[in-house]
Design an enzyme around this catalytic site. Structure first.
Site, PDB file in Angstrom:
ATOM      1  N   GLU A 150       0.818  -1.203   0.000  1.00 24.70           N
ATOM      2  CA  GLU A 150       0.000   0.000   0.000  1.00 24.70           C
ATOM      3  C   GLU A 150       0.862   1.267   0.000  1.00 24.70           C
ATOM      4  O   GLU A 150       0.526   2.229  -0.673  1.00 24.70           O
ATOM      5  CB  GLU A 150      -0.932  -0.007   1.205  1.00 24.70           C
ATOM      6  CG  GLU A 150      -2.033   1.021   1.038  1.00 24.70           C
ATOM      7  CD  GLU A 150      -3.136   0.871   2.069  1.00 24.70           C
ATOM      8  OE1 GLU A 150      -3.198  -0.199   2.714  1.00 24.70           O
ATOM      9  OE2 GLU A 150      -3.909   1.820   2.211  1.00 24.70           O
ATOM     10  N   ASP A 151       1.944   1.246   0.742  1.00 18.96           N
ATOM     11  CA  ASP A 151       2.670   2.502   0.964  1.00 18.96           C
ATOM     12  C   ASP A 151       3.985   2.642   0.200  1.00 18.96           C
ATOM     13  O   ASP A 151       4.598   3.698   0.232  1.00 18.96           O
ATOM     14  CB  ASP A 151       2.978   2.672   2.461  1.00 18.96           C
ATOM     15  CG  ASP A 151       1.711   2.742   3.294  1.00 18.96           C
ATOM     16  OD1 ASP A 151       0.653   3.005   2.697  1.00 18.96           O
ATOM     17  OD2 ASP A 151       1.787   2.529   4.509  1.00 18.96           O
TER      18      ASP A 151
END
Ligand code: MN
Length: 736
Positions: free
Chosen positions: A90-91
Site C-alpha cells: 500500500e505505501d
C-alpha cells in the site's frame, strides 16, 4: 535534530531480534528464519526513508505488528513474514507480484487481503459496516488476514498519541464498533479488552482517568480479600494433588465504565465484584475431571448460586471459549465469580484459537471451520445489508448463546432469544420455509416462541405453508431473515407478473399505449419505487386502477390532470412501502383558517380525527397546528381556555387517504370468531389493519383493532358489517 543513523539501524536490528526471541509459537527452522530475515530486510528497505508521526522510523511499526502476531496471538512464520510486509504494497513501490516472486503465493494473497481493508475515513457506521463486510469476505479466504489486521490496529491504538484529536476519535470509534467485537468473536480476549480500554481512553479521557486511579487506590483491599478467600481452596487443591495457579481476575476499565453507565451506579458499587480464576495444569485426558474436582472443592467451602453455573467445558462457546464458571457466596456476604479452567483453555481464552490452530492443509480445527462456514452463509446473500450483518455478528457475541436440541439429540447453537422459526431455518431452509409451528419439549408452541437452552425442538411443517412478511418481525438470526426476504421477493416477482397483465388489459380498455412514459406517470402518481412494485400492488389490489379515469389521455399517452396530481397523495402506497413508518400528516387533506389555506398540521393523537369528523385546529406552543375532533375529550378545555388559539379547519373532498381509527368489539368467545372478524376486515372490505388484540375472559372477549379507513362513511360501513357477525354483541369506535 541530528539522527545517528548507524545507532538507529542497530536499535532496529535489536527490535527485530527481540521480536524473533518472543516468537515461541514459530517453528524456527533455518528455512523459516531465512525467510523472516528476508522479509525484514525487504520491509526495512521499502520503508527506509519514512518516519511515523512520532518521528521514529516506520519499520518499528511492522516489527511491532509482527511481535503482537506471534507473542499475543501465537501465530507462526507465515504471519510474521506478512506482518513485516503488511504496509509495503500500500505505501511503497513494491507490488503484489514482487511479494509473490520473493515469498510465495500464500503470502501475496494475505497481503492482498490486508491491503484491501481500508482504514477508517468516517464516523458513519454504515461506511464502517461496509468495511467490516469486506473484512469478513477476506476472512473466508484466510483468517490470518484478520488476525494480522487486528495486530496492526492494536499497535496503532497503542501509538495514537501523535495523531490529531479528530483522527484519534475516528479510529477509536471504529475500533469499538468493529475491531473489539471481532477480537472477541475470534476469542482474543486479551486483545479485545485492550482495544476497548484504549478506545475509552480516547473517547472519555476523564472517566478513564477517574476509574483507573480509583482502581489503583482500591487494589490493596481487593488483593487482601481475594487472598483471604482463596486460602482454604488452595489448601484443598494441594491436598488433592492438583497443580494449579490462582489469580484474582482484573476487571477492565471499559467493563467497569460500561456497567456504571448501564446500571447508572457509582464506581463503588461496581469495582468490588470480585472474581477469581483457578488455572489447572492438567494432563489432556484429565482436563474435564480436574475442573469438576476443583468445582467440587470450591463449593465445599462456599455456597454456590445454582443459577449462575456455566459449563463451557462440555459445550464450548462458539468462539472456542472453554471454562467452568460458578458464583459463590463469600463469608462477608459478597458474591464471587470463580472461573475454573486448564492452562490450555486459559491460553485459548486469552489468545484465541490461533495459538492452537495448525495451518496444515486439511487439518483445521473443526469448530473454527464451523464458524467460518457460518460467516460464509451470512455473506452468501451479497445484497444483505452490511448493518444487518454486523448486528447479527454482534448478536452472537455478548449475549449468551443458547443450546437447543433436535428430536434426535443433535445440538444447535443459536443466539439467545432465538425463536422456534430461527431454529427451523438453522436446521434446513426447507424446514423454515414450510414451518407451521413447533413442539418444544413436547408442547405445541407458535413460530415466534423464544427458545431456552436445553429445549428440545421438533418443527411441524406443511407443504402449503409459505413465509410471511411478519415473520421478519420476530426472527433473530440473519440466516432466517435472509431466507425469508429472498422468498418474499421471489413471490412478489411472480405476483408482479400477474399485476402486469391486469394493467395491460386496463390500458387496452382506456386506449392507452403500453409505453414507458405512461408507466412512469403511474409510478409517480402512486408513489411507488419501481415498476415491480407497481405491478405487485396492482396484483394485490392495493392500487385501484379506477383512478385511471382521472388521467388525461392524449394520443394514447397518460398525462396527469393538475388538480388531481396536486391533491392526491397515495398515502396508502407510502405506508405499505415503509411498514413501520410513523403516520405522517397528509398535508393536502384539510384547509385551515378563515381563508381556508393549506397549512401544515398534525392530527391530534388524543382523538385521531378522520375525514368526515367535525374538527378544529389548535395552535400549540411547540408543535404547530394540531387537528382535534370537536368531540375530543380535550376539546371543551381547549375551546374554553384558549379560544384565541383555535382556528377553523375543514376537510377537502374526494380524498382517498387512509386514516387510523380504533374499533372496540365485544362478544361471546367462540372458536373462529377472531378469524371471521379479521376476514371481514381485510378480505371483504379490503381495509388494512394496523394492530389487533383480543382478550378473553370467562367466555367474553374484548377486541381492539386499529384499521386504516378513508372517512367516517367507510368506518360506519365496517362497523355495521362487524355488528352482524354471529357472537358479536357490540362494536364501537374509540379514540385510542
Ligand atoms: Mn500498518
Amino acid at each position: 535534530m541530528e539522527i545517528d543513523l548507524v545507532k538507529e539501524k542497530i536499535e532496529i536490528e535489536q527490535a527485530f531480534q527481540s521480536m524473533l526471541d518472543s516468537a515461541k509459537y514459530c517453528n524456527k527452522t533455518p528455512e523459516n528464519l531465512d525467510r523472516i530475515k528476508k522479509a525484514f530486510d525487504v520491509a526495512f528497505e521499502a520503508h527506509k526513508n519514512v518516519r511515523r508521526k512520532s518521528g521514529e522510523p516506520y519499520i518499528y511499526h511492522p516489527i511491532a505488528v509482527a511481535r503482537i502476531c506471534t507473542e499475543e496471538i501465537g501465530l507462526g512464520a507465515t504471519s510474521i513474514i506478512c506482518a513485516l510486509l503488511h504496509d509495503t504494497v500500500e505505501d511503497t513501490e513494491l507490488n503484489l507480484d514482487d511479494i509473490e516472486r520473493m515469498f510465495g503465493k500464500k503470502e501475496a494473497q494475505i497481503i492482498d487481503g490486508l491491503t484491501k481493508i481500508s482504514d477508517v475515513v468516517d464516523f458513519n457506521v454504515s461506511i464502517q459496516a461496509e468495511n467490516f463486510k469486506k473484512i469478513l469476505l477476506t476472512l473466508s479466504e484466510d483468517v490470518r488476514v484478520i488476525l494480522i489486521k487486528l495486530a496492526d490496529r492494536l499497535h496503532n491504538m497503542r501509538t495514537l498519541g501523535s495523531m490529531s484529536r479528530d483522527k484519534q476519535l475516528k479510529i477509536a470509534s471504529e475500533t469499538l464498533f468493529l475491531y473489539a467485537p471481532m477480537a472477541h468473536r475470534l476469542g482474543l480476549h486479551g486483545m479485545k479488552t485492550e482495544l476497548e480500554d484504549l478506545s475509552l481512553k480516547i473517547q472519555e479521557p476523564e472517566a478513564f482517568e477517574e476509574i483507573s486511579s480509583k482502581l489503583e487506590k482500591t487494589q490493596e483491599v481487593r488483593t487482601r480479600f481475594i487472598n483471604q478467600f482463596s486460602i482454604p481452596i488452595k489448601k484443598a487443591l494441594e491436598e488433592n494433588q492438583l497443580k494449579f495457579e490462582v489469580k484474582g481476575r482484573p476487571k477492565s476499565i471499559f467493563s467497569i465504565w460500561n456497567k456504571m453507565n448501564k446500571k447508572q451506579v457509582p464506581f463503588e458499587e461496581v469495582y468490588d465484584l470480585f472474581a477469581l480464576r483457578i488455572i489447572l495444569d492438567s494432563e489432556p485426558q484429565n482436563e474435564k475431571t480436574d475442573c469438576w474436582r476443583a468445582y467440587s472443592i470450591v463449593t465445599d467451602f462456599y455456597q454456590p448460586n445454582i443459577d449462575r453455573l456455566r459449563d463451557w467445558i462440555s459445550v464450548p462457546k462458539a468462539n472456542g471459549y472453554e471454562s467452568l464458571h460458578t458464583t459463590v457466596m463469600s463469608p462477608t456476604g459478597k458474591w464471587v465469580e470463580v472461573q475454573i479452567r486448564t492452562k490450555r483453555m486459559d491460553e485459548i481464552a486469552e489468545k484465541g484459537f490461533a495459538a492452537h490452530w495448525k495451518y496444515k492443509e486439511g487439518d483445521k480445527e473443526s469448530r473454527f471451520d464451523k464458524w467460518i462456514t457460518q460467516i460464509r452463509e451470512l455473506l452468501e446473500n451479497k445484497n444483505a445489508d452490511a448493518l444487518d450483518l454486523i448486528d447479527d455478528f454482534k448478536l452472537n457475541l455478548y449475549d449468551e448463546e443458547i443450546y437447543v436440541f433436535t428430536p434426535n439429540g443433535d445440538m444447535k447453537n443459536l443466539p439467545s432469544a432465538a425463536t422456534a422459526l430461527d431454529f427451523a431455518f438453522a436446521v434446513h431452509t426447507e424446514l423454515g420455509v414450510n414451518c407451521l409451528g413447533a413442539k418444544v419439549n413436547n408442547k405445541l408452541v407458535p413460530l415466534s416462541y423464544e427458545l431456552k437452552s436445553g429445549d428440545q425442538v421438533e418443527i411441524l411443517t406443511s407443504a402449503n405453508q409459505k413465509p410471511k412478511e411478519d415473520w421478519l418481525n420476530f426472527v433473530k438470526t440473519q440466516k432466517a431473515k435472509t431466507r425469508i426476504k429472498a422468498f418474499l421477493n421471489e413471490e412478489k416477482k411472480e405476483l408482479a407478473h400477474d399485476g402486469k397483465s391486469i394493467l395491460e388489459k386496463e390500458f387496452n380498455r382506456f386506449k392507452i399505449e403500453y409505453q414507458n412514459i405512461s408507466l412512469k406517470e403511474l409510478q409517480k402518481y402512486y408513489k411507488v419505487a419501481s415498476l415491480t412494485d407497481l405491478y405487485y400492488r396492482i396484483a394485490v389490489k392495493e392500487i385501484d386502477l379506477n383512478h385511471l379515469k382521472a388521467f388525461e389521455i392524449r394520443n394514447g399517452v397518460l398525462l396527469p390532470k393538475r388538480s388531481i396530481r396536486t391533491r392526491f397523495t397515495n398515502y396508502l402506497g407510502q405506508r405499505l412501502t415503509k411498514k413501520d413508518k410513523k403516520e405522517s400528516s397528509p398535508n393536502e387533506m384539510l384547509v385551515i383558517g378563515d381563508n381556508m389555506q393549506k397549512l401544515d398540521y398534525q392530527l391530534a393523537h388524543c382523538c385521531n380525527p378522520i375525514p368526515g369528523d367535525e374538527v378544529f385546529g389548535f395552535v400549540t406552543v411547540n408543535e404547530g397546528i394540531k387537528i382535534h375532533k370537536t368531540k375530543c375529550p380535550n376539546a371543551v378545555q381547549l375551546l374554553s381556555n384558549y379560544a384565541y388559539r383555535v382556528i377553523k379547519a375543514r376537510w377537502l373532498d374526494e380524498q382517498k387517504i387512509a386514516f387510523l381509527a380504533a374499533i372496540k368489539i365485544l362478544g361471546i368467545d367462540d372458536v373462529g370468531i377472531v378469524n371471521t372478524i379479521t376476514q371481514i376486515i381485510s378480505n371483504e372490505l379490503l381495509v388494512n389493519m394496523r394492530s389487533i388484540s383480543f382478550d378473553s375472559n370467562d367466555g367474553i372477549f374484548e377486541g381492539m383493532i386499529t384499521v386504516f379507513v378513508h372517512d367516517t362513511e367507510h368506518l360506519k360501513n365496517l362497523i355495521k358489517k362487524l355488528e352482524k357477525v354471529n357472537g358479536v354483541t357490540r362494536v364501537e369506535r374509540v379514540d385510542k
